[in-house]
Write a protein that holds these residues in place. Sequence first.
Motif, PDB file in Angstrom:
ATOM      1  N   TYR A  13      66.743   0.458  85.729  1.00 34.24           N
ATOM      2  CA  TYR A  13      67.898   1.216  85.134  1.00 34.24           C
ATOM      3  C   TYR A  13      68.650   2.532  85.866  1.00 34.24           C
ATOM      4  N   GLN A  14      67.738   3.060  86.630  1.00 39.39           N
ATOM      5  CA  GLN A  14      68.242   4.140  87.364  1.00 39.39           C
ATOM      6  C   GLN A  14      68.985   4.009  88.460  1.00 39.39           C
ATOM      7  N   VAL A  15      69.104   2.806  88.825  1.00 38.87           N
ATOM      8  CA  VAL A  15      69.744   2.344  90.128  1.00 38.87           C
ATOM      9  C   VAL A  15      70.822   1.259  90.076  1.00 38.87           C
ATOM     10  N   LEU A  23      52.636  -1.371  83.935  1.00 36.79           N
ATOM     11  CA  LEU A  23      53.791  -0.619  83.015  1.00 36.79           C
ATOM     12  C   LEU A  23      53.555   0.844  83.788  1.00 36.79           C
ATOM     13  N   ASN A  24      54.842   1.299  83.712  1.00 36.93           N
ATOM     14  CA  ASN A  24      55.146   2.519  84.658  1.00 36.93           C
ATOM     15  C   ASN A  24      54.894   3.689  83.459  1.00 36.93           C
ATOM     16  N   GLU A  25      54.188   4.655  83.668  1.00 36.72           N
ATOM     17  CA  GLU A  25      53.859   5.626  83.037  1.00 36.72           C
ATOM     18  C   GLU A  25      53.639   5.528  81.536  1.00 36.72           C
ATOM     19  N   GLN A  26      52.919   4.742  81.056  1.00 37.12           N
ATOM     20  CA  GLN A  26      52.574   4.447  79.520  1.00 37.12           C
ATOM     21  C   GLN A  26      52.643   5.919  78.810  1.00 37.12           C
ATOM     22  N   TYR A  54      52.513  11.418  90.846  1.00 34.80           N
ATOM     23  CA  TYR A  54      52.204  12.719  90.766  1.00 34.80           C
ATOM     24  C   TYR A  54      53.202  13.694  91.164  1.00 34.80           C
ATOM     25  N   TYR A  55      53.607  14.409  90.271  1.00 37.64           N
ATOM     26  CA  TYR A  55      54.671  15.576  90.709  1.00 37.64           C
ATOM     27  C   TYR A  55      54.187  16.930  90.504  1.00 37.64           C
ATOM     28  N   GLN A  56      52.863  17.353  89.439  1.00 37.55           N
ATOM     29  CA  GLN A  56      52.817  18.574  89.391  1.00 37.55           C
ATOM     30  C   GLN A  56      51.466  18.615  88.740  1.00 37.55           C
ATOM     31  N   ASP A  89      61.959  23.875  86.665  1.00 36.79           N
ATOM     32  CA  ASP A  89      60.674  24.251  86.231  1.00 36.79           C
ATOM     33  C   ASP A  89      59.646  23.424  86.525  1.00 36.79           C
ATOM     34  N   TRP A  90      59.647  22.382  87.377  1.00 30.70           N
ATOM     35  CA  TRP A  90      58.205  21.741  87.595  1.00 30.70           C
ATOM     36  C   TRP A  90      57.714  22.442  88.856  1.00 30.70           C
ATOM     37  N   GLU A  91      56.212  22.458  88.579  1.00 28.43           N
ATOM     38  CA  GLU A  91      55.552  23.297  89.519  1.00 28.43           C
ATOM     39  C   GLU A  91      55.283  22.384  90.621  1.00 28.43           C
ATOM     40  N   THR A 145      52.563   6.056  93.583  1.00 31.14           N
ATOM     41  CA  THR A 145      53.533   5.037  93.465  1.00 31.14           C
ATOM     42  C   THR A 145      54.790   5.885  93.053  1.00 31.14           C
ATOM     43  N   GLU A 146      54.580   7.205  92.998  1.00 29.64           N
ATOM     44  CA  GLU A 146      55.920   8.183  92.936  1.00 29.64           C
ATOM     45  C   GLU A 146      55.300   9.772  93.465  1.00 29.64           C
ATOM     46  N   ASN A 147      55.959  10.434  94.126  1.00 29.84           N
ATOM     47  CA  ASN A 147      56.004  11.756  94.308  1.00 29.84           C
ATOM     48  C   ASN A 147      57.396  12.265  94.903  1.00 29.84           C
ATOM     49  N   THR A 179      57.426   7.524  97.955  1.00 28.18           N
ATOM     50  CA  THR A 179      58.131   8.664  97.614  1.00 28.18           C
ATOM     51  C   THR A 179      59.187   8.439  96.311  1.00 28.18           C
ATOM     52  N   TRP A 180      59.518   9.239  95.246  1.00 30.44           N
ATOM     53  CA  TRP A 180      60.585   9.179  94.530  1.00 30.44           C
ATOM     54  C   TRP A 180      61.605  10.056  95.055  1.00 30.44           C
ATOM     55  N   SER A 181      62.493   9.476  95.446  1.00 32.48           N
ATOM     56  CA  SER A 181      63.049   8.227  95.167  1.00 32.48           C
ATOM     57  C   SER A 181      63.695   7.807  96.661  1.00 32.48           C
ATOM     58  N   LEU A 193      69.858   7.987  89.011  1.00 29.97           N
ATOM     59  CA  LEU A 193      70.071   8.713  87.408  1.00 29.97           C
ATOM     60  C   LEU A 193      68.874   9.121  86.918  1.00 29.97           C
ATOM     61  N   SER A 194      68.709  10.424  86.793  1.00 28.06           N
ATOM     62  CA  SER A 194      67.435  10.702  86.156  1.00 28.06           C
ATOM     63  C   SER A 194      67.461  10.844  84.577  1.00 28.06           C
ATOM     64  N   TRP A 195      66.567  10.044  83.947  1.00 27.93           N
ATOM     65  CA  TRP A 195      66.893   9.596  82.700  1.00 27.93           C
ATOM     66  C   TRP A 195      67.462  10.632  81.684  1.00 27.93           C
ATOM     67  N   LEU A 196      67.076  12.065  81.645  1.00 29.92           N
ATOM     68  CA  LEU A 196      67.621  13.002  80.741  1.00 29.92           C
ATOM     69  C   LEU A 196      68.102  13.983  81.389  1.00 29.92           C
ATOM     70  N   ASN A 197      68.182  13.988  82.977  1.00 27.38           N
ATOM     71  CA  ASN A 197      68.706  15.087  83.471  1.00 27.38           C
ATOM     72  C   ASN A 197      69.928  14.805  84.432  1.00 27.38           C
ATOM     73  N   GLY A 198      70.657  13.709  84.192  1.00 27.17           N
ATOM     74  CA  GLY A 198      72.104  13.080  84.743  1.00 27.17           C
ATOM     75  C   GLY A 198      71.573  12.819  86.162  1.00 27.17           C
ATOM     76  N   GLN A 256      72.658  15.054  88.786  1.00 27.25           N
ATOM     77  CA  GLN A 256      72.726  16.307  89.575  1.00 27.25           C
ATOM     78  C   GLN A 256      71.291  16.869  90.184  1.00 27.25           C
ATOM     79  N   LYS A 257      70.317  16.014  89.448  1.00 32.19           N
ATOM     80  CA  LYS A 257      68.699  16.342  89.907  1.00 32.19           C
ATOM     81  C   LYS A 257      68.510  15.050  90.605  1.00 32.19           C
ATOM     82  N   ARG A 258      68.447  15.386  92.303  1.00 41.11           N
ATOM     83  CA  ARG A 258      68.637  14.216  93.256  1.00 41.11           C
ATOM     84  C   ARG A 258      67.141  14.363  93.920  1.00 41.11           C
ATOM     85  N   TYR A 259      66.732  13.159  94.171  1.00 43.12           N
ATOM     86  CA  TYR A 259      65.260  12.999  94.793  1.00 43.12           C
ATOM     87  C   TYR A 259      65.336  12.101  95.931  1.00 43.12           C
ATOM     88  N   GLY A 260      66.651  11.604  96.400  1.00 39.66           N
ATOM     89  CA  GLY A 260      66.698  10.360  97.365  1.00 39.66           C
ATOM     90  C   GLY A 260      66.579  10.872  98.757  1.00 39.66           C
TER      91      GLY A 260
END
Length: 478
Positions: A22-24, A168-171, A300-302, A351-353, A377-379, A424-426, A431-436, A438-442
């Motif tokens: 859905y994000q790409v 399942l991703n992040e049940q 793993y993010y924080q 605000d992610w540590e 699978t993600e970081n 790595t993500w991404s 598209l960040s589900w809730l953050n539009g 502008q929050k870029r990871y690529g």
Amino acid sequence: MEHKKMNAFPKSFLWGSASAAYQVEGAWDEDQKGVSVWDEFVNIPGKTFKGTTGEVAVDHYHRYKEDVALMAEQGLKAYRFSIAWTRIIPDGDGEINEAGLKFYENLIDELLAHHIEPVVTLYHWDLPKALQDKYKGWESRQIVADFTRYAEVLFDRFRGKVKFWVTLNEQNVFISHGYLQGSHPPDVQDPKRMYQANHYANLANAAAIKKFREMEMDGLIGPSFAYSPTYAIDSNPVNVLAADDHEELQANFWMDVYVYGRYPKVIWKWLEDQGIAPEVEADDFVLLREGKPDFMGVNYYQTSTVSANPLNGVGMGKPNTTGEKGSSEANGVPGIFKDEQNPFVERTNWDWEIDPTGMRIALRRITSRYDLPVLITENGLGEYDTLEEDGAIHDAYRIDYLKQHVEAIQEAITDGVEVLGYCTWSYTDLLSWLNGYQKRYGFVYVDRDELDEKELKRYKKDSYYWYQKVIESNGENL
Ligand code: BGP
């Protein structure tokens, strides 16, 4: 502990990167694709940042060859992506859509032609809306059979080509956001319903793994868990107890089920006392034990830092989805814990540590408790990026983040953890589900924003070239 000498990364280490359908993809209604719960949810006013949707996303559906060519040039060893259930079985439990299978077959063949290992996620949140309407999706036991059938269709088609499967991703995320915080579909805020849906998701995960074994698939399968190891804010015993509770409720509560087929006792008792324990059948635990994964997938993010929280203490608070630093609200579970800011680490604009040592701790805790190999699978780092006039993107902050996390992985390997790979993500911005947008990871910048899709042109960021060198040197040249 400190090591005198570090172990090298294994030769077979999967240097990868990840995305989700859905994000790409975009192409939300093309080639007989069915409607998903996310296709619907994003159109409810106020649910996503500036009303952003994945209707076009970064148009990977039409540009996958260009994206894979960029991966090949970078030297990527693995690409993790998800399959949209609605492309394969548009209404969730009916006819199979050949056009959907063909799209993923083309993508997989394109990856294999470039020696990139496909890592396929069966479910990254985009449930067929038809199943939501028919029997409330994850709240019905019927989902177990339907999910298993969908998985079987994919196992059958991609046998021999795909060796790494994520169930399942992040049940823990889609269930708690969907049924407790109401920030994901189906927009419910009810703990009783949440724990019931979660139980069926556990069964679906186990049933898909069981099917994988029955079909004698050549490869490895496991779930991806969003793991944020817990720290106590200090050594005050009540805060240490709160940290223990947090780890039990937010981590062991899921991973113990995957690996041992049982819920942690302390949490089960608490759920019963609250009247929110799920209804279970005796055979469920037989199935859960039959669904033991081959690896633990970790996003793993924080880390999380907590203190004790009285019964009349702080409840659920809203996270920062605007990128305005410091705007996240206080959050906790009354009577158990509340979130604290760790004074020893930096935070992103969302605000992610930023805590690379936490990655090492996460890998070690999983190894000690579950004795399974880990596939990261993600970081990654979600930040604002600037496209310069000459087409460059100088994302030194992302390089810095990734470098520190790769170092932490090498430390963990030296500690004795078996790590299969690092996605790595991404890969591209997405598209960040809730953050539009502008929050870029690529590693690859995609020129679009919230309001304007522009031409969706791809640009290589500095981090793209950095990772290229890391892969080339198998992690020696950071
Ligand atoms: C994980 C999801 C991903 C991705 C990532 C970044 O929870 O599996 O799909 O979105 O987090 O999160 P966000 O987009 O909220 O910054």
